[in-house]
Structure formats: C-alpha cells, structure tokens
Enzyme design. Structure first.
Site, PDB file in Angstrom:
ATOM      1  N   GLU A 112       4.266 -10.758  -0.554  1.00  0.00           N
ATOM      2  CA  GLU A 112       2.864 -10.369  -0.537  1.00  0.00           C
ATOM      3  C   GLU A 112       2.424  -9.974  -1.948  1.00  0.00           C
ATOM      4  O   GLU A 112       2.579  -8.813  -2.349  1.00  0.00           O
ATOM      5  CB  GLU A 112       2.669  -9.173   0.396  1.00  0.00           C
ATOM      6  CG  GLU A 112       3.020  -9.458   1.831  1.00  0.00           C
ATOM      7  CD  GLU A 112       2.220  -8.562   2.771  1.00  0.00           C
ATOM      8  OE1 GLU A 112       1.412  -9.093   3.531  1.00  0.00           O
ATOM      9  OE2 GLU A 112       2.384  -7.337   2.709  1.00  0.00           O
ATOM     10  N   GLU A 166       0.834  -1.214   0.000  1.00  0.00           N
ATOM     11  CA  GLU A 166       0.000   0.000   0.000  1.00  0.00           C
ATOM     12  C   GLU A 166       0.862   1.254   0.000  1.00  0.00           C
ATOM     13  O   GLU A 166       0.475   2.288  -0.545  1.00  0.00           O
ATOM     14  CB  GLU A 166      -0.977  -0.048   1.186  1.00  0.00           C
ATOM     15  CG  GLU A 166      -2.112  -1.029   0.907  1.00  0.00           C
ATOM     16  CD  GLU A 166      -2.590  -1.805   2.116  1.00  0.00           C
ATOM     17  OE1 GLU A 166      -2.387  -1.351   3.251  1.00  0.00           O
ATOM     18  OE2 GLU A 166      -3.170  -2.896   1.913  1.00  0.00           O
TER      19      GLU A 166
END
Ligand code: PEP
Length: 257
Positions: free
Chosen positions: A170, A100
């Site tokens: 991830e 993010e």
C-alpha cells in the site's frame, strides 16, 4: 506448490455508525455468494462494531477482521485490545502495520513486528501492510523502504505460518488520495516484494505468498491492477464503504482468478 487464493479486504477505518455497519455487512454478505467461492473476502470494521458486524455476516463466508491489535497479551494497557479479545468476538483476521498506524499514530517497525508475532501466535490470520511515502518514492528509496519493513516484521515468522499471512503493498501516497499506483508500478513493487521474500525465505515461498495491492482501488481500476502478474487481490479503504463498489471489486478479483 500451493496456488494463491485471491484476497479482498474492506478496511472501514473509523467510519460510519453501528446501524450503517450492520447494513453494509448484510448487503455485502448477500451479494458475495459467488465471490466467496473463489476468493477470501474480509471486512474490517472498527472495534466497537465487531460483534454486531460479525453477526450480520453470519455464515456468508465473508470473514470478520479487526484493524489493529495489542502486542501485549493482557494487563494494564488502557485502551488496547488483545488478540484473545478479538478471538472472543469471532475475529479471524487482523491488519498489522497499516500506514495510518505507522505514519499518523506513530507505530514503529519493532511494534509492528511484535503485533504480527502476537497475531500469529494467537491463531489469527494477518494482513501485513507495507509501503513507501511519496518522499521516499521521489528519493528513489521505495524498494529499500518496503524491503526494510518486510525484513523487520517478518524476522520471526516461520514459513509454516505463511498460510495465515497476506502482504498488502500500500503505497502511502495512494491511500485515500484517489490516485492509485499504475498497473506497471504495482507490478514492479510486487516483483520487488517477491524478490525480498525469496531472499528472506526461498523461491518457493516467494511464489506461493499472497501479495495484494491497496491504495485508491475502485471498480474502475481494479481489473487492470489485478491483471498484473503477482497481484493477488486488494485491500480497499474508501470504496469498501459502498457495498456496490466493494462487491464490484470483489467480483473483478474473482474473475481475474
Ligand atoms: C487503505 O486504507 O488500506 C486503503 C487502501 O484506502 P483507500 O482504498 O481509501 O485508498
């Protein structure tokens, strides 16, 4: 050769409020007595709640982590939080390069590398997050993207610093989507990561480095993913906001160890 102690982190992101964070920390602490004997457990609340959550964790063995840090030591950087400030609050771990921050906030690879350097220079432990977007995966570039992120961030990291470093694989397409990587996808990505580490360092480091999986981990899928060779635990977002789910994930990781 060092054995790899499993790791589980709960990334709370920008969720909850002070009272909820303290309650979550108290419940996680109370329920993690067995797991912390076998694995490293860390929660990553938002900056304003670090001190209170740290107090709630007490001496439970669950460590306190921050979601980000500044690459600068101090000075005129409005809104930033330094490594020293985090250490002042009892923070032991920090996330670096979360997807993010890379893809929503726009952090570039050079900044991620500088942040990792600052974290390790300050004595913090770091979780370096890497992973490809869906478009990169569909284009067949997943392994190269992850290898590039590793080469860039690790360029100044010495092998002696690896006992304070965890890599989190991830895949961006799995984060917060409810669609995790398959165990086979995770195995393949972790194998590629270890092969990149072998080329950047050597075979021993690639075997002893801790590499965990993150992306829609849940009590339902964690067991099969962490059963894969080379997967040393997980970084958990959404499910870490529910104490029962986070504790179930931690127990599954401890059992796999
Ligand atoms: C994360 O943000 O690191 C993460 C893994 O999120 P989620 O578990 O919600 O996919």
């Amino acid at each position: 050769m060092r054995t790899r102690r499993p790791f589980v982190g709960g990334n709370w992101k920008m969720n909850g409020d002070l009272a909820g964070g303290v309650e979550l920390a108290e419940t996680v602490s109370a329920g993690s007595r067995e797991a912390v004997m076998a694995i490293d457990m860390v929660v990553f609340p938002a900056f304003p709640y670090l001190q209170s959550v740290g107090r709630a964790l007490g001496h439970s063995g669950v460590a306190l982590g921050a979601q980000d840090l500044s690459a600068e030591a101090n000075g005129a950087f409005t809104g930033e939080v330094s490594a020293e400030m985090l250490l002042d609050l009892g923070v032991q771990w920090v996330l670096v390069g979360h997807s993010e921050r890379r893809h929503v906030i726009g952090e570039r690879e050079e900044l991620v590398a500088d942040k990792l350097r600052m974290a390790l220079d300050s004595g913090l432990r770091a979780v370096l997050c890497v992973g490809e977007t869906r478009a990169e995966r569909l284009a067949g570039d997943a392994h190269e993207v992850v290898a590039r992120q590793l080469r860039s961030a690790l360029s100044s990291v010495d092998r002696e610093e690896w006992d304070r470093l965890v890599i989190a694989y991830e895949p961006v397409w799995a984060i917060g989507t409810g669609v995790s990587a398959t165990p086979a996808d995770a195995r393949e990505a972790h194998r590629e990561i270890r092969s990149t580490l072998a080329s950047l360092y050597d075979a021993e480091l690639s075997e002893t480095a801790r590499v965990v999986y993150g992306g829609s981990l849940s009590p339902g899928n964690v067991t099969t993913i962490v059963a894969e060779p080379g997967v040393d635990g997980g970084l958990v977002g959404g499910a870490s906001l529910r104490a029962d789910d986070f504790l179930a994930i931690a127990s599954a990781i401890a059992r796999a160890a």
